[in-house]
Enzyme design. Structure first.
Site, PDB file in Angstrom:
ATOM      1  N   GLY A 241       0.802  -1.215   0.000  1.00 13.62           N
ATOM      2  CA  GLY A 241       0.000   0.000   0.000  1.00 13.62           C
ATOM      3  C   GLY A 241       0.834   1.264   0.000  1.00 13.62           C
ATOM      4  O   GLY A 241       2.063   1.244   0.157  1.00 13.62           O
ATOM      5  N   HIS A 242       0.154   2.390  -0.145  1.00  6.67           N
ATOM      6  CA  HIS A 242       0.858   3.661  -0.243  1.00  6.67           C
ATOM      7  C   HIS A 242       1.576   4.024   1.064  1.00  6.67           C
ATOM      8  O   HIS A 242       1.102   3.761   2.156  1.00  6.67           O
ATOM      9  CB  HIS A 242      -0.076   4.796  -0.677  1.00  6.67           C
ATOM     10  CG  HIS A 242      -1.278   5.008   0.185  1.00  6.67           C
ATOM     11  ND1 HIS A 242      -2.393   5.677  -0.256  1.00  6.67           N
ATOM     12  CD2 HIS A 242      -1.555   4.651   1.454  1.00  6.67           C
ATOM     13  CE1 HIS A 242      -3.290   5.719   0.706  1.00  6.67           C
ATOM     14  NE2 HIS A 242      -2.805   5.105   1.750  1.00  6.67           N
ATOM     15  N   ASN A 243       2.769   4.586   0.883  1.00  6.33           N
ATOM     16  CA  ASN A 243       3.614   5.070   1.981  1.00  6.33           C
ATOM     17  C   ASN A 243       4.134   3.975   2.903  1.00  6.33           C
ATOM     18  O   ASN A 243       4.597   4.252   4.011  1.00  6.33           O
ATOM     19  CB  ASN A 243       2.882   6.131   2.808  1.00  6.33           C
ATOM     20  CG  ASN A 243       2.577   7.361   1.999  1.00  6.33           C
ATOM     21  OD1 ASN A 243       1.446   7.559   1.559  1.00  6.33           O
ATOM     22  ND2 ASN A 243       3.585   8.202   1.768  1.00  6.33           N
TER      23      ASN A 243
END
Length: 352
Positions: A241-243
């Site tokens: 997922g993002h980050n």
């Protein structure tokens, strides 16, 4: 057996650091499992489960530990770490093939892209504006490298890999077919009865010596970057997922999902089908067993595992809280049982 280049056992011993028991001039041209090996092949034994095949192997030589050498009927490459020595030998026998540099006539390369003269751009690949591609990079068939991406020297993209805009890939990185790196993260806000997409303006940064499996996806950061650090390895069919930050040397097996903004330390291992919730901290040296579901921080090194069937959330939270006290509860029950047993014995009438 797929034949590799012929190599003498003496050369393999020298380059892997193994001790050779046998003819140093004997040659092997490939690898095979113990039970199916034929003359001219190299096999290995690192798991005692397969020791029963050692005595009947047809291999020319076997990589194994010191304790298994007396039972080996053929030449042996003795190592304190047979699996590592086998991996080194296999890389010698099957070196990655080099492609002649150039750009296939069917590839589309933007005139602002900087492509090293030693790189290879395969058929139907698309290289967009301001892309930078380093020395000896291989871009496989039908890859898409969007604007602003950078790929370091000696990296390899299999067929149909997509690098979305501004993705940074280090040196000696391997990305297997079908992987997507830098796609938008799962960022939405609820507006009435609809979902409103939130622009994902971060990037993905992949370090050096990273392996990414087939059909794995790594989402770009929402604000900052998603980071896959040096030496990390990703299996097939993984969602990052993002980050997310995945630390140096960590390994993630197939079908694992890591939710946004989770930070995973160095030298961690996530076995297959692990689910990690978002915004968590997982420290260095953590091992997560297959199928584990992680919903809280794990800051200390060690092995963890556990999964429960789904329940209504209030009940699930109560059960999880009580489950953590299960060992203490079991000790208290044993103490009560001993007390009851003592009282019962003391109440028994004397005599027969």
């Amino acid at each position: 057996m797929i034949e590799g280049r012929g190599v003498t056992l003496g050369e393999l011993a020298e380059r892997t650091g193994a001790r050779l028991l046998g003819d140093p001039q004997a040659r092997v041209q490939g690898v095979a499992p113990l039970e199916h090996a034929l003359p001219g092949t190299l096999s290995f034994l690192s798991n005692k489960k397969y020791r029963r095949y050692l005595g009947g192997t047809g291999a020319t030589a076997v990589v194994l530990a010191e304790g298994d050498a007396p039972a080996c009927p053929v030449a042996a490459l003795v190592s304190s770490n047979p699996y590592l020595a086998y991996a080194q030998a296999a890389r010698i026998l099957y070196p990655r093939g080099e492609r002649p540099p150039g750009v296939h006539p069917s590839a589309v390369v933007d005139p602002t892209a900087q492509v090293d003269a030693g790189a290879w751009i395969g058929p139907l690949a698309v290289i967009e504006a301001r892309v930078r591609i380093g020395a000896r990079v291989v871009i496989g068939p039908a890859c898409v490298v969007e604007s602003g991406c950078e790929i370091g020297a000696d990296s390899h993209l299999g067929a149909h890999v997509t690098l979305c805009r501004d993705t940074l890939v280090g040196c000696r990185v391997s990305i297997q077919p079908g992987a997507v790196v830098g796609s938008d993260g799962f960022g939405f806000a609820r507006e009435g009865g609809h979902w409103l997409r939130i622009p994902q303006i971060g990037r993905v940064r992949i370090g050096n010596d990273v392996e990414t499996g087939a059909n794995t996806t790594v989402d770009r950061g929402a604000l900052g970057d998603t980071v896959i650090a040096d030496g990390a390895i990703l299996d097939n069919l993984i969602q990052i997922g993002h980050n997310v930050l995945l630390g140096e040397g960590s390994a993630v097996a197939a079908c694992t999902g890591i939710s946004g903004s989770t930070r995973i330390g160095r030298d961690c291992i996530l076995a297959g089908d692990v689910g990690v919730a978002g915004h968590l901290e997982i420290g260095d040296g953590v091992f997560l067993a297959a199928g584990s579901r992680v919903s809280r921080d794990l800051r200390g090194p060690g092995s963890y595992g556990g999964v429960l069937p789904v329940d209504p959330e209030p009940l699930w939270r109560r059960n999880i809280t009580r489950l953590r006290h299960l060992d203490e509860l079991a000790r208290r029950v044993r103490q009560l049982e001993r007390r009851i047993e003592g009282v019962t014995r003391g109440a028994e009438p004397e005599g027969g």
